[in-house]
Design a protein around this motif. Structure first.
Motif, mmCIF file in Angstrom:
data_model
loop_
_atom_site.group_PDB
_atom_site.id
_atom_site.type_symbol
_atom_site.label_atom_id
_atom_site.label_comp_id
_atom_site.label_asym_id
_atom_site.label_seq_id
_atom_site.Cartn_x
_atom_site.Cartn_y
_atom_site.Cartn_z
ATOM 1 N N VAL A 30 0.844 -1.206 0.000
ATOM 2 C CA VAL A 30 0.000 0.000 0.000
ATOM 3 C C VAL A 30 0.876 1.252 0.000
ATOM 4 N N VAL A 31 1.926 1.254 0.825
ATOM 5 C CA VAL A 31 2.827 2.406 0.876
ATOM 6 C C VAL A 31 3.525 2.593 -0.466
ATOM 7 N N ALA A 34 1.077 4.002 -2.986
ATOM 8 C CA ALA A 34 0.791 5.418 -2.710
ATOM 9 C C ALA A 34 1.956 6.317 -3.117
ATOM 10 N N GLY A 37 2.301 6.280 -6.944
ATOM 11 C CA GLY A 37 1.188 7.044 -7.519
ATOM 12 C C GLY A 37 1.381 8.537 -7.319
ATOM 13 N N ALA A 38 1.868 8.914 -6.127
ATOM 14 C CA ALA A 38 2.104 10.334 -5.839
ATOM 15 C C ALA A 38 3.248 10.898 -6.681
ATOM 16 N N THR A 63 2.691 0.919 -9.515
ATOM 17 C CA THR A 63 1.502 1.277 -8.726
ATOM 18 C C THR A 63 0.412 0.209 -8.872
ATOM 19 N N ALA A 67 -0.755 -2.256 -5.832
ATOM 20 C CA ALA A 67 -2.152 -2.181 -5.397
ATOM 21 C C ALA A 67 -2.855 -3.529 -5.581
#
Length: 172
Positions: A30-31, A34, A37-38, A63, A67
């Motif tokens: 998840v990290v 994120a 994606g960021a 990503t 995910a």
């Protein structure tokens, strides 16, 4: 045909499924999703996205992979339940998952089928895919456990010893 666990005698040994490693992998995925994606989003929104096309493609791929892995692991843990245990009793085996307990006497065990991959790699050990075992019963029920079970090989040995299904199954 499951039976009442209390009729199978006292608990000789209890084996618990440990989801700690899967929880850590899920949080890391998840990290990673994120962060990637960021980092990828500003490149896609800039007016010069054509210059970053390789980085954008890599960012999107990582990503989506992270995910997907996180969703897969969350679904796996949700299906199995957070507190899954196997109890070896004097006269049989009891399995508790999602608050539901099923138990079988030793004579109801019809097959014990372990699976060891031909090659155990870092990735198979990390996501606990280096060992799986399926136990079949006379009523058609099956239970499965993997390397996430603390003492999985001891449980397989206890099932083989207690039931009429002895011997070692061939490796696949």
């Amino acid at each position: 045909m499951t039976t009442d666990p209390d009729l199978l005698g006292p608990v000789v040994h209890r084996y618990r499924v440990s989801h700690g490693r899967l929880a850590l992998i899920t949080v890391a995925a998840v990290v990673l999703a994120a962060v990637m994606g960021a980092l990828t989003t500003p490149m896609m929104l800039s007016g010069y996205s054509y210059q970053y096309s390789t980085a954008i493609g890599f960012g999107i791929t990582v990503t989506v992979f992270a995910a997907t892995l996180a969703v897969f692991l969350v679904v796996h843990v949700a299906r199995q339940g957070l507190s899954e245990t196997f109890e070896v009793r004097d006269a049989g085996l009891a399995h508790t998952a999602k608050g539901r307990t099923r138990a079988w006497p030793w004579q109801a065990v019809t097959a014990v089928t372990p699976f060891h991959p031909r090659r155990s790699t870092f990735l198979t050990r990390l996501v606990i895919r280096d060992y799986r075992c399926t136990v079949a019963f006379a009523d058609g029920a099956k239970i499965r456990f993997s390397g996430a079970l603390d003492g999985h090989e001891l449980l397989e040995h206890a099932i083989r010893t207690g039931s009429a299904v002895g011997g070692q199954a061939p490796r696949r």
